[in-house]
Design a protein around this motif. Structure first.
Motif, PDB file in Angstrom:
ATOM      1  N   ALA A 510      -1.844   0.076 -11.649  1.00 33.01           N
ATOM      2  CA  ALA A 510      -1.031  -0.785 -10.741  1.00 33.01           C
ATOM      3  C   ALA A 510      -0.917  -2.388 -10.742  1.00 33.01           C
ATOM      4  N   GLN A 513       0.755  -3.356 -13.959  1.00 33.18           N
ATOM      5  CA  GLN A 513       2.304  -3.074 -13.968  1.00 33.18           C
ATOM      6  C   GLN A 513       2.632  -3.943 -13.117  1.00 33.18           C
ATOM      7  N   ALA A 514       2.172  -4.996 -12.801  1.00 36.49           N
ATOM      8  CA  ALA A 514       2.255  -5.899 -10.766  1.00 36.49           C
ATOM      9  C   ALA A 514       3.730  -7.216 -11.765  1.00 36.49           C
ATOM     10  N   VAL A 558      -3.135   5.351   2.938  1.00 36.50           N
ATOM     11  CA  VAL A 558      -2.647   6.758   2.488  1.00 36.50           C
ATOM     12  C   VAL A 558      -2.577   7.449   3.913  1.00 36.50           C
ATOM     13  N   GLU A 561      -0.170   9.557   4.179  1.00 37.63           N
ATOM     14  CA  GLU A 561       1.193   9.984   4.020  1.00 37.63           C
ATOM     15  C   GLU A 561       0.358  11.171   3.358  1.00 37.63           C
ATOM     16  N   ARG A 576      -0.078   9.427  -6.234  1.00 36.01           N
ATOM     17  CA  ARG A 576       1.620   8.848  -5.375  1.00 36.01           C
ATOM     18  C   ARG A 576       1.662   7.691  -4.890  1.00 36.01           C
ATOM     19  N   ALA A 577       0.284   7.141  -4.490  1.00 35.46           N
ATOM     20  CA  ALA A 577       0.090   5.963  -3.877  1.00 35.46           C
ATOM     21  C   ALA A 577       0.580   4.727  -4.572  1.00 35.46           C
ATOM     22  N   SER A 578       1.632   3.789  -3.716  1.00 39.53           N
ATOM     23  CA  SER A 578       2.067   2.652  -4.893  1.00 39.53           C
ATOM     24  C   SER A 578       1.346   1.179  -5.161  1.00 39.53           C
ATOM     25  N   GLY A 579       2.132   0.828  -6.282  1.00 44.31           N
ATOM     26  CA  GLY A 579       0.816   0.249  -6.283  1.00 44.31           C
ATOM     27  C   GLY A 579       0.235  -1.241  -5.532  1.00 44.31           C
ATOM     28  N   THR A 580       1.508  -1.349  -4.898  1.00 46.33           N
ATOM     29  CA  THR A 580       1.561  -2.487  -3.977  1.00 46.33           C
ATOM     30  C   THR A 580       0.642  -2.347  -2.909  1.00 46.33           C
ATOM     31  N   VAL A 581       0.174  -0.567  -2.572  1.00 50.49           N
ATOM     32  CA  VAL A 581      -0.108  -0.971  -1.276  1.00 50.49           C
ATOM     33  C   VAL A 581      -1.844  -0.531  -1.559  1.00 50.49           C
TER      34      VAL A 581
END
Length: 725
Positions: A510, A513-514, A558, A561, A576-581
């Motif tokens: 994450a 790639q941010a 998370v 979700e 599945r968690a977003s990088g931002t989270v």
């Protein structure tokens, strides 16, 4: 449909509980028993109890347990008898009701009367030992039980922490039986489950040990101080050492000169809920089964509870079908619960196996099918090692999903006896030379020589994936060659955290790639620390602190979700968690560490602490009082050595209250050699030298020598006495 519940509330002015003076007959019997019992306290305060008969040893061990912590002995029986409200008041009424739906005093008394003579003698000695202690210690004020009866032993027969009965939801039970304010209890919603409970058991065969002797690792994970450590010996062949749950008269997890046993919590599905179709009929109800109507049985249950003005009582009309007691509603159905209830055989099995000297003798007790909530890891002096799955599994229709309530009106839901040991997952002397269980499924118990899942009904195990501790065991156990007690201890305290080997790469990805923004800049140094980490805990480790705080923050974020996706929170983070989270969770963790400890670069040992300041059942902690660092983490992250810690409302530091409790390594040969440690110390008396004398050894995994043979006690004896002296 709401049942018609007859509830009566009244107050009985009973006053504070008063001990019953012993009769002349009791005094004479006690004096005879005392002369046949010797207690030797070693220099760690451990009681070694010697008696002429098994009953003498039981008398002495109960007396010794009461000396060490009578409060915990009594509290265990207040819980098991459904009498807790007599001490704690109305808040415990429904907990007591739940217990008394399954634990019926009249049935226990009848079970005692019908027990074999040898077992009656042991139950008599159990009660005598505790009553003699109260007689000799008039300064001890029981909370509610002033006189113990022999039949009470049948209320508490298996030794597990959190028995089968506790699976019944208290909020739903209270709502069913007339408390309109009650609500079902649910998960907290913060994404963190309770500290994983249970234990680790490991057995290593002679083919993999330096001295060609079997080695057993005993490592229950419980709330601290849940069991005492002691030895009980008789001239009738009893010679067992280990952990005894306070008030029980058998060694629950331990060993004798020839064999040892370790119990772990099982994932078996052997507690079933039945949907009952109930119809009002006259003044009562009927329920449907197999095309016929049957009367719903009733039993009046009276719960006594303490109040400032005396003892109150509340009487409930409770309901039963062939499946068990009604405990809640599901739509227009009542839900009943079926679980193992055979207290006499359970007590015979729990006590009898402590005298088994071989695998063959130990296996004989499985024919009783009363070890319901536990798996068992075994080793003996003949070199045998074995894993046995839960010993109570009803034989059921495999076409049905037994993890959910089934239709009680359908005769297809009837039980057809229980699975035999041969029909249950087990491993005996695997070619791998080792086996283990860590509350995980049995399908990896011996590596490549484990049971095959497709050969057993799916209800023998509810686990759907390997656990983090399971992965850890599978990493370290195959490396054991020429094993010694020291190397087994090393494996059991291996510092690797497999959960973070899965989680941290998701965080690093994450970050990589941010976009270059303020969030990425804010966590750059932290990412550098975690990128260089070897995923191992340690008291001086900064990345352990950062990873644990980040892992908890991410799981909370998370949780909803993950639950909606029917995935464990850690799996959701990876998949599945977003990088931002994930990056926001790292920033949050850093802020929390800084706010609490001055910097996010705080070593783990400054946060994670062992402290024992009193003997309350619910531990109290204080940052201003002494504590010691603990390097290992919660088993949530896959640490085999477990320390379930958290901050409290009055603390910044995290203090442990569960996890490794009694820990032992046992090597069998011509003689048995063992080392052990107990969380804190043996005594519950804050003034005792043995209240906290094992804390440093506990935190460092530095197990002390066990003085199993009487000759070993020479030079290590603190006191030798008869009960009452």
């Amino acid at each position: 449909m709401t049942p018609i519940v007859a509830v009566a509330a009244l107050f009985v002015s009973l006053g504070p509980p008063q001990p019953r003076p012993p009769s002349t007959v009791e005094l004479a019997r006690w004096e005879r028993e005392v002369r046949s019992v010797t207690i030797i306290r070693d220099n760690w305060g451990i009681a070694h109890v010697y008696g002429k008969t098994d009953a003498d040893a039981v008398f002495g061990m109960e007396y010794a347990q009461a000396e060490d912590d009578f409060n915990r002995v009594e509290t265990n029986y207040l819980n098991s008898l459904g009498w807790l409200a007599r001490a704690e008041g109305p808040s415990a009424v429904f907990q007591d009701l739940r217990q008394q739906l399954f634990i019926d005093t009249d049935s226990l008394k009848a079970g005692y009367a019908a027990s074999p003579a040898w077992l009656k003698k042991l139950m008599d000695a159990f009660a005598d030992g505790l009553n003699f202690y109260l007689y000799k210690h008039p300064d001890v004020k029981p909370r509610a039980i002033t006189h113990f009866e022999p039949w009470m032993a049948l209320s508490f027969t298996e030794g597990s922490i959190g028995g089968d009965i506790e699976r019944v939801n208290l909020g739903q039970l209270a709502a069913f039986y007339g408390d309109s304010t009650a609500r079902p209890t649910h998960l907290s919603g913060d994404g963190l489950s309770d500290e994983p409970t249970g234990s680790n058991g490991i057995a290593v065969a002679p083919s993999r040990t330096l001295n060609h002797h079997a080695i057993l690792w005993i490592n229950p994970h419980t709330s601290f101080y849940f069991r005492s450590e002691l030895q009980m010996v008789s001239d009738e062949g009893l010679d067992a050492y280990g952990a005894a749950t306070w008030g029980q008269f058998f060694i629950y997890q331990g060993f004798n000169a020839k064999a040892g046993w370790m119990h772990t919590s099982s994932g078996v599905d052997n507690i079933d809920e039945f949907l009952e179709t109930v119809t009002p009929s006259g003044s009562g109800y009927t329920y449907r089964h197999g095309g016929r109507e049957y009367p719903v049985a009733t039993r009046a249950v009276t719960i006594s509870y303490a109040t400032p003005g005396g003892m109150g009582q509340r009487t409930f009309t409770t309901y039963f079908t062939r499946h068990g007691p009604a405990v809640r509603r599901a739509g227009d159905k009542w839900v009943t619960v079926s679980l193992m209830q055979s207290p006499v055989n359970a007590l015979i099995q729990s006590y009898g196996r402590t005298k088994a000297k071989s695998l063959q003798e130990f296996e004989q007790f499985f024919d009783l099918h009363t070890n319901s909530s536990n798996n068992t890891v075994f080793a003996d002096a003949q070199g045998d090692i074995a894993y046995f799955h839960s010993n109570y599994i009803p034989r059921r229709d495999t076409a049905l999903d037994w993890t959910r309530p089934v239709d009680g009106s359908d005769s297809a839901t009837d039980y057809h006896g229980v699975l035999s040991v041969e029909e249950t997952p087990s491993v005996v002397n695997p070619p791998s030379g080792w086996l283990y269980n860590s509350n995980n499924w049995p399908w990896s118990a011996a590596g490549p020589d484990s049971p095959h899942r497709d050969r057993y009904p799916r209800y023998v195990e509810t686990g759907t994936e390997e656990s983090a501790r399971g992965y850890h065991a599978l990493r370290v156990l195959p490396t054991l060659h020429n094993a010694t007690p020291d190397s087994v201890i090393g494996a059991a305290f291996d510092s690797y955290l497999p959960a973070f080997e899965r989680l941290i790469p998701a965080l690093l990805k994450a970050y990589d790639q941010a976009p270059a923004d303020s969030l990425k800049a804010r966590v750059a140094e932290q990412i550098g620390v975690l990128r260089a980490w070897d995923y191992r805990w340690g008291a001086a480790s900064v990345p352990t602190s950062l990873a644990v705080f980040w892992g908890e923050a991410a799981m909370r974020r998370v949780f909803r979700e993950a639950r909606a996706a029917d995935l464990p929170a850690q799996d959701y983070i990876v998949e599945r968690a977003s990088g931002t989270v994930l990056l926001e969770a790292l920033a949050q963790a850093s802020d929390t560490l800084t706010a609490g400890f001055g910097s996010w670069r705080t070593p783990w040992g400054e946060i994670n602490r062992f402290q024992r300041v009193d003997d309350s059942i619910a531990s109290h902690f204080d940052d201003t009082k002494p504590s010691i660092p603990v390097p290992f983490t919660s088993s949530l992250w896959g640490s085999l050595a477990s320390f379930g810690a958290r901050p409290y409302s009055n603390t910044k530091r995290w203090y442990g209250s569960s996890g490794n409790s009694f820990v032992a390594v046992v090597e069998f040969g011509d003689s048995v050699r063992a080392r052990a440690v107990t969380a804190g110390g043996e005594s519950g008396n804050t003034a005792s030298a043995h209240f906290n004398d094992e804390a440093e050894r506990y935190a460092s995994g530095n197990l002390r020598e066990v003085y199993y043979y009487r000759s070993q006690l020479k030079g290590h004896t603190e006191r030798e006495y008869h009960p009452g002296e």
